[in-house]
Write a protein that holds these residues in place. Structure first.
Motif, PDB file in Angstrom:
ATOM      1  N   LEU A   8      -9.850   1.144   4.066  1.00 47.07           N
ATOM      2  CA  LEU A   8     -10.532   2.449   3.928  1.00 47.07           C
ATOM      3  C   LEU A   8      -9.609   3.702   3.413  1.00 47.07           C
ATOM      4  CD1 LEU A   8     -11.628   2.713   7.940  1.00 47.07           C
ATOM      5  CD2 LEU A   8     -13.076   3.088   5.774  1.00 47.07           C
ATOM      6  N   LYS A   9      -8.201   3.232   3.457  1.00 46.65           N
ATOM      7  CA  LYS A   9      -7.256   3.873   2.897  1.00 46.65           C
ATOM      8  C   LYS A   9      -7.157   3.870   1.485  1.00 46.65           C
ATOM      9  CE  LYS A   9      -2.400   5.469   3.109  1.00 46.65           C
ATOM     10  NZ  LYS A   9      -1.290   5.107   3.764  1.00 46.65           N
ATOM     11  N   TYR A  10      -7.650   2.509   0.712  1.00 46.26           N
ATOM     12  CA  TYR A  10      -7.656   2.309  -0.435  1.00 46.26           C
ATOM     13  C   TYR A  10      -9.028   2.851  -1.036  1.00 46.26           C
ATOM     14  CZ  TYR A  10      -8.323  -0.151  -4.904  1.00 46.26           C
ATOM     15  OH  TYR A  10      -8.655  -0.621  -6.403  1.00 46.26           O
ATOM     16  N   SER A  11     -10.070   2.852  -0.476  1.00 47.41           N
ATOM     17  CA  SER A  11     -11.460   3.685  -0.822  1.00 47.41           C
ATOM     18  C   SER A  11     -11.342   4.989  -0.868  1.00 47.41           C
ATOM     19  CB  SER A  11     -12.340   3.085   0.192  1.00 47.41           C
ATOM     20  OG  SER A  11     -12.707   1.718   0.175  1.00 47.41           O
ATOM     21  N   LYS A  12     -10.344   5.591  -0.029  1.00 46.96           N
ATOM     22  CA  LYS A  12     -10.218   7.053   0.047  1.00 46.96           C
ATOM     23  C   LYS A  12      -9.726   7.496  -1.337  1.00 46.96           C
ATOM     24  CE  LYS A  12     -10.581   8.171   4.809  1.00 46.96           C
ATOM     25  NZ  LYS A  12      -9.930   8.628   6.040  1.00 46.96           N
ATOM     26  N   TRP A  13      -8.519   6.402  -1.810  1.00 43.83           N
ATOM     27  CA  TRP A  13      -7.821   6.688  -2.994  1.00 43.83           C
ATOM     28  C   TRP A  13      -8.718   6.628  -4.279  1.00 43.83           C
ATOM     29  CZ3 TRP A  13      -7.355   3.539  -7.376  1.00 43.83           C
ATOM     30  CH2 TRP A  13      -6.367   3.679  -8.314  1.00 43.83           C
ATOM     31  N   GLN A  70       0.544  -1.233  -0.117  1.00 46.85           N
ATOM     32  CA  GLN A  70      -0.095  -0.026   0.203  1.00 46.85           C
ATOM     33  C   GLN A  70       0.904   1.471  -0.091  1.00 46.85           C
ATOM     34  OE1 GLN A  70      -3.142   0.690   3.068  1.00 46.85           O
ATOM     35  NE2 GLN A  70      -4.410   0.894   1.499  1.00 46.85           N
ATOM     36  N   PRO A  99       1.508   5.709  -0.024  1.00 48.12           N
ATOM     37  CA  PRO A  99       1.082   6.625   0.946  1.00 48.12           C
ATOM     38  C   PRO A  99      -0.474   7.258   0.483  1.00 48.12           C
ATOM     39  CG  PRO A  99       3.435   6.883   0.674  1.00 48.12           C
ATOM     40  CD  PRO A  99       2.852   5.823  -0.434  1.00 48.12           C
ATOM     41  N   ASP A 100      -0.592   7.132  -0.807  1.00 48.35           N
ATOM     42  CA  ASP A 100      -1.905   7.618  -1.029  1.00 48.35           C
ATOM     43  C   ASP A 100      -2.991   6.548  -1.241  1.00 48.35           C
ATOM     44  OD1 ASP A 100      -1.305   5.952  -3.212  1.00 48.35           O
ATOM     45  OD2 ASP A 100      -1.164   7.289  -4.826  1.00 48.35           O
ATOM     46  N   GLY A 101      -2.692   5.469  -0.896  1.00 46.88           N
ATOM     47  CA  GLY A 101      -3.949   4.412  -0.529  1.00 46.88           C
ATOM     48  C   GLY A 101      -3.866   3.381  -1.619  1.00 46.88           C
ATOM     49  N   PRO A 145      -8.337  -0.585   8.159  1.00 46.13           N
ATOM     50  CA  PRO A 145      -7.819   0.873   7.798  1.00 46.13           C
ATOM     51  C   PRO A 145      -7.181   0.773   6.567  1.00 46.13           C
ATOM     52  CG  PRO A 145      -6.630  -0.229   9.559  1.00 46.13           C
ATOM     53  CD  PRO A 145      -7.822  -0.818   9.402  1.00 46.13           C
ATOM     54  N   PHE A 146      -6.617  -0.658   6.070  1.00 48.39           N
ATOM     55  CA  PHE A 146      -5.954  -0.761   4.701  1.00 48.39           C
ATOM     56  C   PHE A 146      -7.109  -0.595   3.689  1.00 48.39           C
ATOM     57  CE2 PHE A 146      -5.223  -3.426   1.115  1.00 48.39           C
ATOM     58  CZ  PHE A 146      -4.152  -3.332   0.841  1.00 48.39           C
TER      59      PHE A 146
END
Length: 693
Positions: free
Chosen positions: A199-204, A151, A153-155, A196-197
């Motif tokens: 969620l971060k990808y979904s924000k990307w 992953q 930094p941007d997701g 959290p993994f």
């Protein structure tokens, strides 16, 4: 003893009998047995994660991976998978080679790494959870650790391999598969890294402009898989912006809600993507979205699915005019259809989807795979008298050796087959909105689940049955304390006179075909429920396919028994272009086979107007000692029938079973005794029969 004492003793005995009778009556009076079309969704299950408001409540909730312990023939199939292709692909498929694999790097770089790893891993991991296999679980975690490390930094995570025409946004289709793998992994392990993994990808994903999101063929067709993952994540976090992401994914996914049309006619896309509108319906609650999924299902079958076995003849891509039962479907399409059905029964509560899942699972899928699970066929049809390495195009839409049994029959099915039986096993039992449990797909198994009110009670339910080769299903209750909860049992649509007994006492309740029996009572240790779903012979007439017929017994469809002659082939020479071996793989352990008929196959069925029971004889046999009923020699029963050879019905110039002749067929050949066996055990088969006079 004097008469007074004798009278007193008899009174005491009578009182005791009355007390017992009243107790028994009271226990039965507490039982509430009803017949329901759907479970009520006015309440939500408090123990398992269903849909969070404002999403439409689920009718049934999937239990976490690992909750269902398989038994019987399903266990045998999973063990064959473990010892066969699914369990061993990591050491023989070049696409799963860890060295320089973009999925096994920590930066998404490598010279290979597309759909194959997550295709395989999402079934391989779930296989490990079902069998509680430490080796498989450890290997799954090894791969997923690399996924977590990838992953950015941007997701974004995973490979950075881009479609040829779009360099700035990587292909998102493989990531959709890996999300499903992570979801099952989380259900089994509760690994704190997963949420959290995701969620971060979904924000990307939220930051990708609409004009660049899901624009290439596979990701655009299959965006519904990503949509399902967004809802899975929302239900566990409550992050409302995820619902905005869901809208975004839907509007950038191919339109599977068209009237009398589909975005494309690729068989796997159809089996997988037709569920997308129903998935989106959970958020919109617009009945048109739900109807679109049903419309898609029946559209493809109206045009190309006038055949037994639950599927449709598309080969790889459906073509107008190619709708005879000699047209086939990919193994990928079979397992994707099963997965769609399993999801849809949870979304809709409609037992139709469970019935259809069994139709595909029992009749179409088993014969697509070798009995030892070391080879599979890219394409399998209801009528196929040869399974060889010949190029059968243009009769088959694909050019290549797509009808033979091969460990490397294709780059997709070789890996995607893995989810078929593990996912099926996970949906044998599901949780209900009223804190109960449903026996959805019948098979010998054991489930451990929390039920009841308050903090709930963990119970174990053990199912004993040889279904679909037997009509009796027994469920035993193991509960540390007496517990009140509802138990649902599906009544198949083909069964019109199901009966239930509790602890040996028959219940005077009638059940409609295609519904559920709901039994609410205070269950105690050792309680036994027995469901009988009497099977009978039934005939399907395929009027749109030359008035051909197929014969069913309960959920099983029957095929002509054709003696099968296996010819050993060189697996390396017969592999198609996009299948690759690892350099050190021992190919001798993974043979390929052509299968040829060693008996006549071109029979029509001799039928008359008498009841089917007078025209066919069911011959029952003992249950196979190895618990595997899907071979010609091991099937627990067969059907004796009458047929006639149709001399002009032969293999055509492309080496395929020729088009069905129009029934009824006039022929002067002699009537003969023939045998029919369950379609799933027939790797060569005629399942759509012409009718002869």
């Amino acid at each position: 003893m004097n008469k007074k004492n004798q009278a007193t003793k008899k009174l005491k005995q009578a009182a005791a009998v009355c007390a017992f009778a009243l107790t028994a009556f009271g226990a039965f009076a507490q039982d509430k047995i009803t017949n329901v079309k759907r479970p009520s969704t006015k309440t939500a299950n408090t123990f398992y994660t269903g849909n969070r408001l404002p999403l439409q409540p689920l009718s049934f909730v999937k239990l976490p991976a690992g909750s269902v312990k398989p038994g019987g023939w399903v266990l045998k199939y999973l063990e064959l998978q473990r010892d066969g292709l699914t369990g061993q692909l990591g050491s023989i498929s070049a696409w799963l080679e860890k060295n320089n694999n973009a999925w096994f790097s920590n930066d998404g770089k490598g010279d290979h790494g597309w759909e194959e790893v997550p295709y395989w891993l999402k079934g391989y991991g779930n296989l490990g959870y079902a069998l509680n296999d430490a080796t498989i679980i450890a290997e799954t975690k090894l791969w997923l650790n690399k996924v977590f490390e990838s992953q950015q930094p941007d997701g974004y995570f995973g490979p950075k391999l881009s479609p040829n025409d779009r360099k700035e946004i990587p292909d998102l289709w493989p990531n959709m598969l890996m999300l499903w793998t992570l979801q099952s992994y989380y259900e089994y392990t509760n690994d704190a890294r997963v949420i959290p993994f995701m969620l971060k990808y979904s924000k990307w994903l939220m930051n990708v402009p609409d004009e660049k999101l899901l624009k290439t063929y596979w990701e655009n067709s299959r965006g519904g898989d990503n949509l399902y993952s967004v809802y899975w994540l929302y239900n566990r976090t409550g992050e409302k912006w995820l619902l905005d992401l869901a809208h975004k994914i839907h509007r950038n996914t191919a339109d599977w809600s068209q009237k009398n049309n589909l975005p494309n006619w690729h068989n796997v896309n159809v089996a997988q993507c037709f569920r997308e509108p129903a998935t989106y319906y959970m958020q919109t609650k617009d009945s048109n979205h739900l109807k679109a999924t049903y419309n898609d299902f029946f559209l493809i079958r109206t045009l190309y699915g006038q055949v037994p076995g639950g599927m449709f003849g598309a080969d790889e891509n459906a073509r107008r005019g190619y709708d005879d039962p000699r047209q086939a479907v990919e193994t990928c399409g079979l397992v994707e259809q099963m997965a769609s059905n399993e999801l849809l029964v949870g979304i809709t509560g409609d037992p139709f989807w469970a019935d259809h899942c069994e139709n595909v699972a029992f009749n179409s899928y088993p014969a697509a795979v070798m009995p030892d699970f070391k080879g599979l066929r890219y394409l399998t049809a209801p009528n196929m008298a040869v399974s060889d390495s010949r190029n059968h195009a243009p009769g088959i839409q694909n050019e290549g050796p797509f009808l033979m049994m091969n460990p490397f029959s294709s780059r997709c099915c070789q890996h995607n087959h893995a989810m078929g039986w593990p996912y099926y096993n996970e949906h044998l039992w599901m949780a209900t909105p009223d804190n109960g449990i449903v026996a959805m797909l019948y098979s010998e198994s054991e489930v451990r689940a929390k039920v009841g009110s308050g903090k709930g009670t963990e119970v174990t339910l053990k199912q004993s049955t040889h279904y679909p080769f037997d009509d009796k299903i027994k469920i035993e209750v193991n509960a540390a304390a007496a517990t009140n909860f509802p138990l649902y049992m599906r009544i198949p649509a083909w069964c019109s006179n199901a009966t239930i007994s509790i602890n040996g006492v028959a219940q005077n309740v009638s059940f409609e075909a295609g519904s559920y029996a709901r039994i609410e009572r205070k269950w105690k240790q050792g309680d036994v429920v027995e469901l009988t779903v009497p099977m009978k012979l039934q005939k399907d007439v395929w009027a749109k396919n030359k008035n051909s017929v197929s014969i069913n017994y309960g959920p099983l469809t029957f095929s002509l028994k054709i003696e099968e002659q296996y010819k050993l082939m060189d697996s390396k020479k017969s592999a198609i272009g996009d299948s690759k071996w690892q350099a050190n793989a021992d190919q001798s352990k993974w043979p390929s086979f052509e299968i040829y008929p060693a008996s006549m196959w071109n029979y029509g069925l001799l039928l008359n107007d008498q009841p089917l029971e007078q025209q066919f004889e069911i011959v029952k046999k003992s249950w196979p000692t190895n618990n595997f009923p899907f071979t010609q020699d091991a099937v627990p029963f067969m059907i004796k029938a009458k047929g006639k050879i149709i001399p002009e019905w032969i293999l055509d110039k492309n080496g395929l079973v020729d088009l069905l002749p129009q029934s009824p067929v006039q022929t002067s050949t002699k009537a003969q005794n023939i045998e029919l066996i369950p379609m799933g055990a027939a790797r060569l088969r005629i399942s759509s029969f012409p009718v002869v006079k």
